[in-house]
Write a protein that holds these residues in place. Structure first.
Motif, PDB file in Angstrom:
ATOM      1  N   ASP A   8      43.513  11.241   4.826  1.00 29.11           N
ATOM      2  CA  ASP A   8      44.429  11.998   3.751  1.00 29.11           C
ATOM      3  C   ASP A   8      45.480  13.236   4.796  1.00 29.11           C
ATOM      4  O   ASP A   8      46.445  13.238   4.161  1.00 29.11           O
ATOM      5  N   ASP A 201      53.810   5.408  -0.580  1.00 27.88           N
ATOM      6  CA  ASP A 201      52.758   4.942  -0.468  1.00 27.88           C
ATOM      7  C   ASP A 201      51.451   6.110  -0.227  1.00 27.88           C
ATOM      8  O   ASP A 201      50.733   6.000  -0.755  1.00 27.88           O
ATOM      9  N   GLU A 204      50.982   7.953  -3.593  1.00 26.53           N
ATOM     10  CA  GLU A 204      50.237   6.954  -4.442  1.00 26.53           C
ATOM     11  C   GLU A 204      48.590   7.128  -3.628  1.00 26.53           C
ATOM     12  O   GLU A 204      47.633   7.179  -4.645  1.00 26.53           O
ATOM     13  N   ARG A 205      48.458   7.001  -2.701  1.00 27.44           N
ATOM     14  CA  ARG A 205      47.214   7.281  -1.921  1.00 27.44           C
ATOM     15  C   ARG A 205      46.777   8.497  -2.419  1.00 27.44           C
ATOM     16  O   ARG A 205      45.286   8.733  -2.807  1.00 27.44           O
ATOM     17  N   SER A 207      47.489  10.719  -4.501  1.00 31.40           N
ATOM     18  CA  SER A 207      47.395  10.853  -6.005  1.00 31.40           C
ATOM     19  C   SER A 207      45.796  10.345  -6.560  1.00 31.40           C
ATOM     20  O   SER A 207      45.276  10.775  -7.232  1.00 31.40           O
ATOM     21  N   LYS A 208      45.851   9.142  -5.937  1.00 28.22           N
ATOM     22  CA  LYS A 208      44.374   8.346  -6.358  1.00 28.22           C
ATOM     23  C   LYS A 208      43.018   8.867  -5.745  1.00 28.22           C
ATOM     24  O   LYS A 208      41.854   8.824  -6.384  1.00 28.22           O
ATOM     25  N   ARG A 209      43.292   9.779  -4.488  1.00 23.50           N
ATOM     26  CA  ARG A 209      42.012  10.222  -3.984  1.00 23.50           C
ATOM     27  C   ARG A 209      41.778  11.652  -4.948  1.00 23.50           C
ATOM     28  O   ARG A 209      40.836  12.289  -4.228  1.00 23.50           O
ATOM     29  N   GLY A 210      42.489  12.080  -5.778  1.00 20.11           N
ATOM     30  CA  GLY A 210      42.260  13.198  -6.531  1.00 20.11           C
ATOM     31  C   GLY A 210      43.064  14.288  -6.130  1.00 20.11           C
ATOM     32  O   GLY A 210      42.623  15.618  -6.646  1.00 20.11           O
ATOM     33  N   ASP A 212      45.613  15.551  -7.395  1.00 17.26           N
ATOM     34  CA  ASP A 212      46.322  15.338  -8.635  1.00 17.26           C
ATOM     35  C   ASP A 212      46.453  16.672  -9.552  1.00 17.26           C
ATOM     36  O   ASP A 212      47.133  16.536 -10.550  1.00 17.26           O
TER      37      ASP A 212
END
Length: 218
Positions: A8, A201, A204-205, A207-210, A212
């Motif tokens: 992260d 990229d 996106e990673r 955002s998907k990891r939380g 957000d």
């Protein structure tokens, strides 16, 4: 959200490197210090004022969700007080206490300068490091007549992250800023800028990891 990890942080560094412009400060007609959660903005303003790069600075920012706990009387009010404590004279300061977003920071500060009779053809934006690209793009759209330079405290990602009370929250805010760099040109709020694939990229990673919490939802 899972605990922040080294992967992260690597993605966060990618966003940091993209959003920090590394522009060089130079003499301008006026400075505009954008409100936010980082009092280091004022430290940068004081340093730049002592270097005689501008005669007047506008501190802009109201009470917002992100800063209510830290600056309950409003970002601009607290920033002005810190600037006075750091030796910036009151006669060099203008206050804009109503703005709640970056577009308003620019347009309201511009109006304050005009009302004060200041002729401005070049402006130095001073903001949080990871906000530079968005601030610059917004000013270019909202104030196209002015030459714009955007700067912050000189600090690395690791140094900045080290002193955050909530490192994950800081990364989430940077994810939100990156999304706005990509989305706001379509809404007419900022100029278009090229966003490299590696930045997409990393965004996106994260955002998907939380990370957000500060993403646009509409």
């Amino acid at each position: 959200m899972a605990p922040i990890n080294d992967a992260d942080r690597d993605d966060a560094r990618t966003l940091w490197d993209f959003n920090t412009l590394n522009q060089r400060a130079r003499p301008v007609s006026a400075a505009v210090a954008l409100g936010g959660c980082d009092i280091g903005v004022v430290t940068a303003v004081a340093t730049l004022y002592r270097a005689r790069l501008f005669p007047t600075v506008v501190f802009t920012g109201a009470v917002t969700e992100a800063t209510l706990g830290r600056f309950p009387r409003g970002e601009a009010v607290h920033f002005r007080e810190e600037a006075l404590a750091l030796g910036v004279p009151d006669e060099a300061i203008l206050l804009e206490p109503r703005a709640t977003n970056t577009g308003q920071n620019i347009t309201f500060a511009r109006a304050v300068l005009e009302e004060a009779g200041k002729h401005v053809d070049s402006v130095l934006l001073v903001c949080m490091p990871y906000m530079q690209r968005r601030a610059y793009a917004t000013c270019r759209r909202q104030w196209p007549e002015a030459e714009v330079v955007c700067v912050s405290e000189t600090v690395s990602f690791d140094e900045y992250a080290k002193y955050q009370e909530d490192e994950a929250g800081f990364v989430a805010m940077m994810v939100g800023d990156t999304q706005r760099v990509m989305e706001y040109p379509r809404r007419g709020f900022a100029i278009e800028q090229e966003v490299p694939e590696r930045v997409h990229d990393a965004f996106e990673r994260l955002s998907k990891r939380g990370y957000d919490a500060w993403l646009l939802r509409d």
